[in-house]
Design a protein around this motif. Sequence first.
Motif, PDB file in Angstrom:
ATOM      1  N   ARG A  97      24.376  40.862  30.504  1.00 58.39           N
ATOM      2  CA  ARG A  97      25.671  40.301  30.105  1.00 58.39           C
ATOM      3  C   ARG A  97      25.906  38.958  30.783  1.00 58.39           C
ATOM      4  NH1 ARG A  97      25.707  44.128  27.440  1.00 58.39           N
ATOM      5  NH2 ARG A  97      27.383  45.515  26.808  1.00 58.39           N
ATOM      6  N   VAL A 146      31.406  43.090  43.227  1.00 57.49           N
ATOM      7  CA  VAL A 146      31.688  44.197  42.299  1.00 57.49           C
ATOM      8  C   VAL A 146      30.462  44.487  41.429  1.00 57.49           C
ATOM      9  CG1 VAL A 146      33.072  44.921  40.308  1.00 57.49           C
ATOM     10  CG2 VAL A 146      34.173  43.784  42.227  1.00 57.49           C
ATOM     11  N   PHE A 185      26.323  47.639  39.891  1.00 58.75           N
ATOM     12  CA  PHE A 185      25.653  47.987  38.633  1.00 58.75           C
ATOM     13  C   PHE A 185      24.216  47.498  38.705  1.00 58.75           C
ATOM     14  CE2 PHE A 185      30.143  47.745  37.748  1.00 58.75           C
ATOM     15  CZ  PHE A 185      30.379  48.825  36.907  1.00 58.75           C
ATOM     16  N   LEU A 189      31.877  39.478  30.258  1.00 60.81           N
ATOM     17  CA  LEU A 189      32.880  39.782  31.277  1.00 60.81           C
ATOM     18  C   LEU A 189      33.501  38.469  31.738  1.00 60.81           C
ATOM     19  CD1 LEU A 189      30.849  42.273  33.539  1.00 60.81           C
ATOM     20  CD2 LEU A 189      32.487  42.856  31.740  1.00 60.81           C
ATOM     21  N   THR A 205      35.907  41.038  28.070  1.00 57.16           N
ATOM     22  CA  THR A 205      36.543  41.993  28.982  1.00 57.16           C
ATOM     23  C   THR A 205      37.166  41.159  30.096  1.00 57.16           C
ATOM     24  OG1 THR A 205      34.897  43.682  28.505  1.00 57.16           O
ATOM     25  CG2 THR A 205      36.160  43.946  30.533  1.00 57.16           C
ATOM     26  N   LEU A 232      39.128  40.367  33.357  1.00 50.37           N
ATOM     27  CA  LEU A 232      39.431  40.979  34.646  1.00 50.37           C
ATOM     28  C   LEU A 232      40.307  40.003  35.434  1.00 50.37           C
ATOM     29  CD1 LEU A 232      35.747  42.062  34.918  1.00 50.37           C
ATOM     30  CD2 LEU A 232      37.645  43.653  34.542  1.00 50.37           C
ATOM     31  N   THR A 234      46.647  41.030  38.424  1.00 48.18           N
ATOM     32  CA  THR A 234      46.654  42.461  38.720  1.00 48.18           C
ATOM     33  C   THR A 234      47.345  42.770  40.039  1.00 48.18           C
ATOM     34  OG1 THR A 234      44.557  42.626  37.554  1.00 48.18           O
ATOM     35  CG2 THR A 234      45.142  44.482  38.990  1.00 48.18           C
ATOM     36  N   PHE A 235      47.147  41.915  41.017  1.00 47.65           N
ATOM     37  CA  PHE A 235      47.657  42.243  42.355  1.00 47.65           C
ATOM     38  C   PHE A 235      48.947  41.522  42.708  1.00 47.65           C
ATOM     39  CE2 PHE A 235      43.075  43.147  42.565  1.00 47.65           C
ATOM     40  CZ  PHE A 235      43.177  44.517  42.759  1.00 47.65           C
ATOM     41  N   THR A 237      39.992  49.259  40.853  1.00 43.31           N
ATOM     42  CA  THR A 237      40.726  48.670  39.734  1.00 43.31           C
ATOM     43  C   THR A 237      39.796  48.089  38.671  1.00 43.31           C
ATOM     44  OG1 THR A 237      42.465  48.088  41.292  1.00 43.31           O
ATOM     45  CG2 THR A 237      42.504  46.959  39.166  1.00 43.31           C
ATOM     46  N   PHE A 238      38.699  47.484  39.123  1.00 42.78           N
ATOM     47  CA  PHE A 238      37.862  46.778  38.154  1.00 42.78           C
ATOM     48  C   PHE A 238      36.607  47.545  37.735  1.00 42.78           C
ATOM     49  CE2 PHE A 238      40.287  43.409  40.316  1.00 42.78           C
ATOM     50  CZ  PHE A 238      41.008  42.991  39.215  1.00 42.78           C
ATOM     51  N   LEU A 239      36.201  48.512  38.540  1.00 42.13           N
ATOM     52  CA  LEU A 239      34.971  49.226  38.182  1.00 42.13           C
ATOM     53  C   LEU A 239      35.119  49.923  36.829  1.00 42.13           C
ATOM     54  CD1 LEU A 239      33.566  50.777  41.489  1.00 42.13           C
ATOM     55  CD2 LEU A 239      32.688  48.841  40.167  1.00 42.13           C
ATOM     56  N   PRO A 282      37.121  49.362  34.019  1.00 42.95           N
ATOM     57  CA  PRO A 282      36.955  48.533  32.800  1.00 42.95           C
ATOM     58  C   PRO A 282      35.545  47.963  32.651  1.00 42.95           C
ATOM     59  CG  PRO A 282      38.484  47.502  34.377  1.00 42.95           C
ATOM     60  CD  PRO A 282      38.253  48.899  34.844  1.00 42.95           C
ATOM     61  N   ILE A 283      34.862  47.686  33.771  1.00 45.85           N
ATOM     62  CA  ILE A 283      33.495  47.163  33.652  1.00 45.85           C
ATOM     63  C   ILE A 283      32.558  48.275  33.190  1.00 45.85           C
ATOM     64  CG2 ILE A 283      31.569  46.084  34.883  1.00 45.85           C
ATOM     65  CD1 ILE A 283      33.629  44.798  36.769  1.00 45.85           C
ATOM     66  N   GLU A 284      32.734  49.471  33.730  1.00 43.36           N
ATOM     67  CA  GLU A 284      31.920  50.607  33.275  1.00 43.36           C
ATOM     68  C   GLU A 284      32.083  50.813  31.775  1.00 43.36           C
ATOM     69  OE1 GLU A 284      33.129  53.958  35.690  1.00 43.36           O
ATOM     70  OE2 GLU A 284      31.701  53.460  37.292  1.00 43.36           O
ATOM     71  N   ALA A 323      33.021  48.564  29.538  1.00 41.83           N
ATOM     72  CA  ALA A 323      32.451  47.436  28.796  1.00 41.83           C
ATOM     73  C   ALA A 323      30.929  47.540  28.727  1.00 41.83           C
ATOM     74  CB  ALA A 323      32.861  46.115  29.453  1.00 41.83           C
TER      75      ALA A 323
END
Lengths: 277, 277
Positions: free
Chosen positions: A8, A28, A32, A70, A90, A92, A97-98, B97-99, B101-103, B105
């Motif tokens: 990606r 993050v 993966f 992403l 996607t 982020l 968010t925070f 928080t982000f894992l 949505p990434i998972e 996607a």
Amino acid sequence: MTTPLIERTVFIVSDSTGITAETFSHSVLSQFDKAKFKPIRIPYIDSAAKADEVAARITRCALEEKHAPLVFSTLVNPEISHRIRNANCTFLDLFGTFLQPIEEALGMKSNHSIGRSHSVGLSKQYNNRIEAINFSLAHDDGQFIHGLQQADVILVGVSRCGKTPTSLYLAMQYAIKAANFPLIPEDFERGTLPATLTPYRSKLFGLSIQPLRLSEVRNERRPNSEYSSLKQCRYEVAEAERLMRMENIPCLSTTTRSIEEISTKVLEEVGLNRQAY
Amino acid sequence: MTTPLIERTVFIVSDSTGITAETFSHSVLSQFDKAKFKPIRIPYIDSAAKADEVAARITRCALEEKHAPLVFSTLVNPEISHRIRNANCTFLDLFGTFLQPIEEALGMKSNHSIGRSHSVGLSKQYNNRIEAINFSLAHDDGQFIHGLQQADVILVGVSRCGKTPTSLYLAMQYAIKAANFPLIPEDFERGTLPATLTPYRSKLFGLSIQPLRLSEVRNERRPNSEYSSLKQCRYEVAEAERLMRMENIPCLSTTTRSIEEISTKVLEEVGLNRQAY
């Protein structure tokens, strides 16, 4: 090994340098390890027009790769952020968010101002950092022993055990004045710390390393020398560690540790609570 | 000026060094310039027992300060993270928080493994970074001109315009081999680039600075010298900029820019797409 490798494109979009977002995304995404990422950092997106260009680029990328990319964003302005969120991706939203839970916790609104974190060209804090870098450079490898009383920490250890990169990292990220001083065969023969260092015992922190690794590192610099031989490395490391134990100097092995990990341990041990930049 | 000053303790909790979380928190909190924060980084929280200790410390802090502290977390393990979330705090879960949505996607699960991002002691990528730091040190200020063909970029500019910290930052964060080379009065009298640099024209990037600021910086090092005088600084900067224009070298003023901002511009201009660590 049945899982297909996923690839990606990752856009990192910021109204400032994007370095915070980039470091964070890297961290993050390291969760993966069966996926492969192609990061593209796009800094200084500070207008609606620039955001529209980026949104178009993201949507084009999604079409070409047949997968929505992403997007890690630290865009502060919701108007600008909104335009990119609407692209095929996607999204982020690291800040959005925070900001809201923090605003609620503090009972105050955020500034919503652009590019604050690295826009510190002439602040006192920034000058301290540059001064620390200059200090660490001037006090690298035992040079320029005058001024050691200004050091926050003095790293000691055998030649090529990782003192220099760690000193520079401490200076750059934490504005810590980190000197470093080599322990050499002459010190081992004498069996005491270099006299220069004795007034600064409480500032000393030892770095050590596995002799085999040290020999590899030294061989890159001076192949097939006495200096690089495993025998010499074993001798120096054993003597340096003995000296540190004797003098009660805290000591850490650098063999499998990154400069971030070493620096974190140094800060803990020396009791310096400093904020990273 | 009716807004009261708000003070809060900020805990940064990580199973690794916590540097990513710290940098990120610094960046987000810079959006609240009417509040004052006291950051406490707590690294290496990798067990339930350690998490319980941290949770107790956070709750104690909330009691003492009569305000729930902010907690930025990059804890990966949900079991550990859960224990801290339950303390009296505003819990900001950077990874959790982000894992998800990434998972979704990617259509794959994350590793949920601890301390990946800076645990890279002996990886190839890490070695490149250390090698770049050594290269930049060896090629600082025009020393050691052999090996310039290996440079990714060569920063040029007058003495004390910001070349050294920028070179080191590029090396440390991006594994970029950044040499730097001073432009000196001798070059201005001759009116051409130093001959050493002519084979590497495409790698050159110029840094400039306002003469008044340069004079301040030089005065810190050599007070009241010819070298630090505003007149000399004006002359050198004007000549350096003329030379860069003549030779078509891209050039940036460092006066109000941080090393992060300068580095971002250098990367863009020289066309190096590298990922930060």
